[in-house]
Design a protein around this motif. Structure first.
Motif, short mmCIF file in Angstrom:
data_model
loop_
_atom_site.label_atom_id
_atom_site.label_comp_id
_atom_site.label_asym_id
_atom_site.label_seq_id
_atom_site.Cartn_x
_atom_site.Cartn_y
_atom_site.Cartn_z
N SER A 125 0.84 -1.20 0.00
CA SER A 125 0.00 0.00 0.00
C SER A 125 0.87 1.25 0.00
O SER A 125 1.83 1.34 0.77
CB SER A 125 -0.93 0.01 1.21
OG SER A 125 -0.18 0.00 2.43
N ILE A 126 0.53 2.19 -0.88
CA ILE A 126 1.30 3.42 -1.04
C ILE A 126 0.35 4.61 -0.91
O ILE A 126 -0.58 4.75 -1.71
CB ILE A 126 2.01 3.45 -2.41
CG1 ILE A 126 2.95 2.25 -2.55
CG2 ILE A 126 2.79 4.77 -2.58
CD1 ILE A 126 3.55 2.10 -3.94
N LEU A 127 0.59 5.44 0.08
CA LEU A 127 -0.23 6.64 0.30
C LEU A 127 0.42 7.84 -0.36
O LEU A 127 1.62 8.08 -0.21
CB LEU A 127 -0.37 6.91 1.80
CG LEU A 127 -1.14 8.18 2.19
CD1 LEU A 127 -2.63 8.00 1.89
CD2 LEU A 127 -0.93 8.52 3.66
N VAL A 128 -0.38 8.60 -1.12
CA VAL A 128 0.07 9.89 -1.63
C VAL A 128 -0.71 10.99 -0.90
O VAL A 128 -1.90 10.84 -0.63
CB VAL A 128 -0.10 10.02 -3.15
CG1 VAL A 128 0.92 9.14 -3.88
CG2 VAL A 128 -1.51 9.65 -3.60
N LEU A 129 -0.02 12.08 -0.57
CA LEU A 129 -0.62 13.16 0.21
C LEU A 129 -1.16 14.28 -0.67
O LEU A 129 -1.23 15.43 -0.25
CB LEU A 129 0.42 13.71 1.19
CG LEU A 129 0.99 12.69 2.18
CD1 LEU A 129 2.09 13.31 3.02
CD2 LEU A 129 -0.12 12.11 3.06
N SER A 130 -1.57 13.91 -1.88
CA SER A 130 -2.05 14.90 -2.85
C SER A 130 -3.56 15.06 -2.83
O SER A 130 -4.11 15.89 -3.56
CB SER A 130 -1.62 14.48 -4.27
OG SER A 130 -1.97 13.13 -4.53
N GLY A 131 -4.24 14.29 -1.98
CA GLY A 131 -5.70 14.34 -1.94
C GLY A 131 -6.23 14.52 -0.55
O GLY A 131 -5.90 15.48 0.16
N GLU A 132 -7.04 13.58 -0.08
CA GLU A 132 -7.76 13.74 1.18
C GLU A 132 -6.86 13.66 2.41
O GLU A 132 -6.95 14.49 3.32
CB GLU A 132 -8.86 12.67 1.28
CG GLU A 132 -9.67 12.76 2.56
CD GLU A 132 -10.81 11.77 2.59
OE1 GLU A 132 -10.90 11.01 3.57
OE2 GLU A 132 -11.62 11.75 1.64
N THR A 133 -6.00 12.65 2.48
CA THR A 133 -5.18 12.45 3.67
C THR A 133 -4.00 13.42 3.70
O THR A 133 -3.30 13.59 2.71
CB THR A 133 -4.65 11.01 3.73
OG1 THR A 133 -5.77 10.11 3.70
CG2 THR A 133 -3.85 10.76 4.99
N LYS A 134 -3.78 14.01 4.87
CA LYS A 134 -2.65 14.90 5.08
C LYS A 134 -1.70 14.29 6.11
O LYS A 134 -2.08 13.38 6.86
CB LYS A 134 -3.13 16.28 5.56
CG LYS A 134 -4.16 16.93 4.63
CD LYS A 134 -3.64 17.06 3.20
CE LYS A 134 -4.70 17.67 2.29
NZ LYS A 134 -4.28 17.66 0.86
N ALA A 135 -0.48 14.80 6.17
CA ALA A 135 0.52 14.26 7.09
C ALA A 135 0.03 14.27 8.53
O ALA A 135 0.31 13.35 9.31
CB ALA A 135 1.83 15.02 6.94
N ALA A 136 -0.73 15.29 8.89
CA ALA A 136 -1.23 15.41 10.26
C ALA A 136 -2.20 14.31 10.63
O ALA A 136 -2.43 14.04 11.82
CB ALA A 136 -1.89 16.77 10.45
N ASP A 137 -2.80 13.65 9.63
CA ASP A 137 -3.78 12.60 9.89
C ASP A 137 -3.13 11.27 10.28
O ASP A 137 -3.81 10.38 10.80
CB ASP A 137 -4.66 12.36 8.65
CG ASP A 137 -5.42 13.59 8.22
OD1 ASP A 137 -5.82 14.37 9.10
OD2 ASP A 137 -5.60 13.78 7.00
N LEU A 138 -1.84 11.13 10.01
CA LEU A 138 -1.21 9.82 10.13
C LEU A 138 -1.04 9.37 11.57
O LEU A 138 -1.07 8.18 11.86
CB LEU A 138 0.14 9.83 9.41
CG LEU A 138 0.06 10.09 7.90
CD1 LEU A 138 1.45 10.25 7.31
CD2 LEU A 138 -0.67 8.95 7.20
N GLY A 139 -0.88 10.32 12.49
CA GLY A 139 -0.64 9.95 13.88
C GLY A 139 -1.80 9.20 14.51
O GLY A 139 -1.59 8.32 15.35
#
Length: 273
Positions: free
Chosen positions: A225-239
């Motif tokens: 699985s590869i997440l790109v931060l170009s859409g809905e999910t942002k870095a702040a959501d990962l925690g």
């Protein structure tokens, strides 16, 4: 975690990953060109069952990537492949758009309310009360209930509109029966992908911008699985995320750079004999 260089087929979400609305995202075309240059396969993967693969192929082509309908798998087609493995030429009561009706007809299913083998619910923008009452009557009588995907809302330029998951909740509340769901994040859509591409799960990766659909799909199906931060999910959501991706990149452009670097590293590895 598998090395990027070992991935031979990339399953690509579209909105938020390849484009955002009507705008192509940075690096998307370069990524696709690198896949072709390196001899890799790809498949665009969407939960939206209200549109056909032809529609998406035309949209991608207009954005600069010459896509063909066979390059796209919708949850609608995945539902067709799922049913065909279990009951080819089944009789289906379908709640769906004309595009989805054409998809099921093309796969050899008979669309009917008369003694169907399955009730199938898609993202039906032509939904009527008559369709709902017929579906509920059939489901209460024991006809198996299938839904193409679980999305509650569909984002539009004017805000969210009810999607297949919201329609599922209405039918489930009336009948007490929950459907078997095909689309992301469920494994059945990846089983359809693997049958379509003939690429093993160990060499397949899913790329997307949503943790609860794209990344959860990878985990449920045992693929990278590869997440790109170009859409809905942002870095702040990962925690606080319930599921973690194998890889995280800003966009497809940075994924291309990492993939190319991994390929070059593999070429420098000594041959073991």
């Amino acid at each position: 975690m598998r090395r990027l260089a070992d991935i031979r087929c990339f399953l690509l979400d579209m909105d938020g990953t390849f484009y955002l609305g009507e705008q192509l995202l940075p690096g998307s075309l370069d990524f696709m060109r690198y896949l072709s240059h390196s001899g890799r396969d790809y498949l665009f993967l969407t939960n939206n069952s209200s549109r056909s693969a032809v529609f998406y192929a035309e949209k991608l082509t207009a954005m600069g990537w010459p896509a063909k309908p066979q390059d796209i798998l919708t949850s609608g087609e995945a539902a067709c492949l799922y049913l065909a493995r279990r009951h080819r030429a089944a009789r289906v009561f379908l709640l769906g758009t004309p595009d989805l009706e054409a998809e099921f007809a093309a796969h050899g299913f008979t669309l009917t309310a008369d003694a169907p083998d399955f009730v199938v619910l898609g993202f039906d923008k032509t939904l009527t009360y008559d369709k709902l009452t017929t579906a509920c009557r059939l489901i209460r009588a024991g006809v198996p209930f299938i839904a193409t995907h679980p999305d509650i809302n569909c984002p539009t330029e004017d805000g969210f509109i009810p999607d297949c998951g919201a329609m599922t909740e209405l039918i489930a509340a009336s009948t007490g029966v929950r459907p078997h769901i095909i689309g992301k994040p469920h494994r059945d859509i990846i089983d359809a992908v693997l049958a379509k591409t003939n690429c093993p799960a160990s060499a397949t990766a899913i790329v997307g911008d949503r943790l609860y659909t794209d990344i959860a799909t990878g985990k449920n199906a045992g693929i990278t699985s590869i997440l790109v931060l170009s859409g809905e999910t942002k870095a702040a959501d990962l925690g606080s995320a319930a599921v973690a991706p194998d890889y995280i990149f800003a966009d497809l452009g940075t994924l291309r750079l990492a993939l190319a670097a991994d390929d070059q590293q593999e070429e420098r590895l000594p041959v073991r004999g």
